[in-house]
Structures are given as C-alpha cells and as structure tokens.
Motif scaffolding. Sequence first.
Motif, PDB file in Angstrom:
ATOM      1  N   CYS A  75       0.842  -1.189   0.000  1.00 63.62           N
ATOM      2  CA  CYS A  75       0.000   0.000   0.000  1.00 63.62           C
ATOM      3  C   CYS A  75       0.878   1.241   0.000  1.00 63.62           C
ATOM      4  O   CYS A  75       1.776   1.352   0.830  1.00 63.62           O
ATOM      5  N   CYS A  78       0.447   3.152   3.730  1.00 65.38           N
ATOM      6  CA  CYS A  78       0.932   2.580   4.987  1.00 65.38           C
ATOM      7  C   CYS A  78       2.048   1.565   4.799  1.00 65.38           C
ATOM      8  O   CYS A  78       2.711   1.179   5.751  1.00 65.38           O
ATOM      9  N   ILE A  80       1.919  -1.576   4.033  1.00 64.76           N
ATOM     10  CA  ILE A  80       1.646  -2.985   4.337  1.00 64.76           C
ATOM     11  C   ILE A  80       1.564  -3.787   3.026  1.00 64.76           C
ATOM     12  O   ILE A  80       1.134  -3.269   1.997  1.00 64.76           O
ATOM     13  N   GLY A  92      -4.088  -2.270   6.679  1.00 67.15           N
ATOM     14  CA  GLY A  92      -3.157  -1.348   7.311  1.00 67.15           C
ATOM     15  C   GLY A  92      -3.711   0.052   7.480  1.00 67.15           C
ATOM     16  O   GLY A  92      -3.426   0.727   8.466  1.00 67.15           O
ATOM     17  N   CYS A  93      -4.484   0.497   6.502  1.00 68.52           N
ATOM     18  CA  CYS A  93      -5.046   1.842   6.574  1.00 68.52           C
ATOM     19  C   CYS A  93      -6.232   1.914   5.618  1.00 68.52           C
ATOM     20  O   CYS A  93      -6.482   0.971   4.870  1.00 68.52           O
ATOM     21  N   GLN A  95      -6.548   3.537   2.954  1.00 69.19           N
ATOM     22  CA  GLN A  95      -6.159   3.523   1.540  1.00 69.19           C
ATOM     23  C   GLN A  95      -5.887   2.109   1.013  1.00 69.19           C
ATOM     24  O   GLN A  95      -5.811   1.906  -0.194  1.00 69.19           O
ATOM     25  N   CYS A  96      -5.693   1.169   1.936  1.00 74.04           N
ATOM     26  CA  CYS A  96      -5.518  -0.226   1.514  1.00 74.04           C
ATOM     27  C   CYS A  96      -6.727  -0.683   0.693  1.00 74.04           C
ATOM     28  O   CYS A  96      -6.589  -1.512  -0.193  1.00 74.04           O
TER      29      CYS A  96
HETATM   30 ZN    ZN Z   1      -2.625   0.984   3.604  1.00 73.88          ZN
END
Ligand code: ZN
Lengths: 169, 383
Positions: A75, A78, A80, A92-93, A95-96
């Motif tokens: 991502c 973040c 991840i 992770g966030c 935006q994932c």
């Molecule tokens: Zn993320």
Amino acid sequence: MYCEECKLRPATVHLAQMFNGQKIETHLCEQCASQKGAIIFGADHQLSIANLLGSFLGGNYGIQEARSPVQNSSCPNCGIKFFDIRQTGKLGCAQCYMAFEQELEPSLRRIHGNRQHVGKIPLRGGEKVLWRRQIEGLKQRLQEAVAREEYEEAAEIRDQIKNLEKRTG
Amino acid sequence: MRKPRKSVIRLKIWKRERDKEVGGMTIKKLFEETFLAWMNGETAIHSDIVISSRVRLARNLSEIAFPHLLNQESGQKFMQLINEAWQKSEFKELKQMELVTFENLSALDRKILVEKHLISPNHAQSTAFYQGLLVKPDGSLAVMINEEDHLRIQCFLPGLQLEEAYRRSQEIDDALEKELDFAFDDRRGYLTSCPTNIGTGMRASLMLHLPAISISGQSGHIFHNLNQLGLTVRGIYGEGTEAIGNFFQLSNQITLGQSEEDINASLTTISQQVIEQERMLRESLREQMKYQLEDRIGRAYGILTHARLISSNEALTLLSDVRLGIDMGMIPRISANALNELVVDIRPAHLQKKAGSDMDAVSRDAKRAEVIREKLQTGEEES
Ligand SMILES: [Zn+2]
Ligand SMILES: [Zn+2]
C-alpha cells in the motif's frame, strides 16, 4: 438443529466459510461458538473476526500458495503488503481498500454481498461524492446521446463533464 | 528547574483551556461515582425491559495507519489532529467532553470504564498515549480513541431510544468532521479497520433484561429467529444464551446497503416484538406459576437483603429475579436507577475502587453483599 460441538443446545450461530472455493458451514450454540473463538459478525471480538477474514482471504489454513506479484505489492500509504493482510486479516489503513481493491473485492463481496453504501455522506468530501454521482449520470447520458447519433447534444454533455471534472480536481 | 506538577487525578493530560462551562460535573466523577446517563431509567421508554440504547459510529482518518499499526510518531501525529479538532470545535456537546489517555491511567481505572460499558475489554488492555477516551462526564457520549478504529463515537441513553442516540452521536461525528478527513468511499461508505464494518460503520445495540424469556426456555428459539433477521444476540454477563442475570445485547449485523435510519428503525421494531413477547411470557408465568414465581422472587430478595457474602454471579442472578419481582409488583419498589447502578456497582473494579484497596475474594464478596444491602434499603421507595 442442535449444536455440532456439544450436541446439547440449539445451534444459533451459523458460520459459512469459504475454503478453497468450497463453502463449509458450521452450526454451533453461542457458548461453543465463543469457546471456539468463532464469531458472529458484529460482536466485539476483533481477533476472531481477523481470523475469519484471514480464512476468507485464503490464509491461515496452512496452505502455502506461491507468492504472486500481488502478494508482494504494498500500500503506498501505509506500506503494508497484501501478503500480511492475508496472514492477519487486518488492513493497514483506509487507503488499503483502494490499493488492493481487486484483491479485496471477492472477500468484501462474501461479507457484504453486492451492496452499496446508502447511508450518511460526510459533509466534507460529500460535495465531491455528489459531483462524482453527477458525472456518472452525465456519462450515462453521453453514451445514450452518442448511440442516438445526437452529436451536438453529446458535445454539450462532454463539456459539462469536463467542467465538473475540473471542479473536483 | 520546574517540578512537574502532579495533578490530583493524574489522568488529565489534555485540557481545553478556554472551557469553563464543564461546571460541577468533572471527569473525576466518572471514576469515583457509578451513576451514568444510561442508568437513568425512571422516565425512559420501555425501561423495565430495555435497560439502555447504544449507537456506535466507526470513523477513521484517511492518511493515518489503523490503530494496530500506529507507532510513536504516527500516534503523536494522530493525537495532535484529534486534540486540535476537539480544541477548535464550537459544538457545545463536544466542548463539554474531556480527553483522557491511557498511558497513565491505572489498570483499575481502565477496568472501571469497561464495567461502565464505555470502553471495550480489548481497549482497556491499552496503555499507549495515543489510546484513550473522549468522554462527556455524564457518560452519555464517549469516543473510544484507537480501539479497533481511530474513532468509535458512542452515545448511550436509557430505555429504547436508538433514534435519539444516533442523532447525538452523528452530531459529534459532524463536529469532528469539520476538522478531520474521514476515510469515505462513494460505494463502500465509511472505511473501517475491519472490513465487516464498512458502510455506515454503525453498530446499534440494545441492552435487554429478558427474565421471562429465559425462565420459560424460549430464548434459544427466539434468538435463533433474531439471528435469521440479521441481528446478533449475546449475553452481556456470562456466555451465550445462558447469560447471567438475563441481560442480553441485541444489535445489527449489517452495515452496508442500509441507511442508519433504516437500521435503527428495524432494530426498534424487532425489539418491540421481543418486548411484547417478554411481557406476554411474564403474564403467563403469573397465571400458571404464581406461587413458584413469588417464592423465587421472595427468596432472591431475602438473600440479597440479608447475605453477608455473595459472588458476582449469584448477585446478578438474584438481582434479575428482584428486578422481575419489582416490574410485576410482587415486592416493594426499588427505583430503576438504583437497580441499574447496582449491576455496575457489584463488579470487581467498582468494588475495589469503593474499598480503596486490593481485596481477596472473601473481602470482595463481603463488600459486594454490603453494597447490595445498602442500595436495596436506600433505593426502596415509599409505597
Ligand atoms: Zn494501507
Ligand atoms: Zn454447543
């Protein structure tokens, strides 16, 4: 139907898990379900939800799959890796959701079906959502106009879309 | 060198400077007293069966990693954003709230918050400076900070009033959103840490007292039907359908594809049927098992008013009988407020706080019996 575990109490927790494309159903009473760490969606047991999501995504069952490029992509927000999301069942966030949109799609569909959000829209950014909905509507009309060979109308609509797109940045 | 000032209540790390409005209700009360807004059952609707209504909205910032990935640096950044949003807000109810973080809140005080249902047991495990609670001192509004989501805005009210609980929690949502960028997607709605909660990010729950449904052995069947309707039922104390004290939590499972209003309306309608069922079963118990019921309730009342040692489970079980007896007019009335308060009062952290010291099992059971005796006497109203 009685609980598959204790065979004493009625089964009130019904779990459907996808495992290698096969649906496996488990029927438990709540007591056995909570002992097994199985989960009723929405209850406050985040660990077991994570486990379940992990299994939704195909991890957790000791099945070693080849690491495809997707597994190693990360991502941009973040950092991840999708591989880790599969292992832990945790994103992770926010935006994932965008970064792994295609990878997440099947499991989100399994959890939520084909449903779309119809609830509250935030005030901030809500404008953008409205514009986006407007643009989608215009694009639909554009296609229809082209199909009818109404090129003048189509050009007008195209300009409207361009204007709106400028405003949304 | 300036000596660090040790504040009396240790827990106040963040403070709104310009706020003098908070007045008499200080955050200290939240830890030292038991009574909260949701316990005020005297005038609330259906409060003989619906103890409380809770609405919880999950919100996350779009740029910052979810709580389980936060570190010193991102945690710091997060707290700055939250603190600013809270400081800047002109919204009255948000201004009345206080920010408590967990890094120097004792384990006992965190347990106090769990027993009051303001935070989850998981959240209480936290000791990070970026985890905590933004809370109105009367407990009606409490925002869990960095539990599973960045923010979980909760409103707790007595009786059946989900609509009002939603209205108030979403006002806090609006006020915070003026300063914060919440992660939102046109199609998927509010984006949450766990994908099961996307959409509205809302969990609406009712805390129900259903003794007649339990006594008559109907719970398995009724709860099965509730599950079929897309609702989750679980015992609040104890496990599963054998909930100790007959307290159950009924909540929505679906978060995507239904509006908040629809979710609350359907949960309200379904709960009204459950309430109806409970009332009917109470009446048939009265008709068919009058003496057994009166005996059971009388014994429960006798034990609670005379016991010198009592365990948590026994107390919860007997209090359920007493509550039923009061609702059915079989024993002297004790105020709903006192009963609601008592259920929290008899839990371990609250007892320990009251005693002021660590307790072994026997002295805890003794303290519990004492608290119950006192409460049942003072709570008794002139009949
Ligand atoms: Zn993320
Ligand atoms: Zn079982």
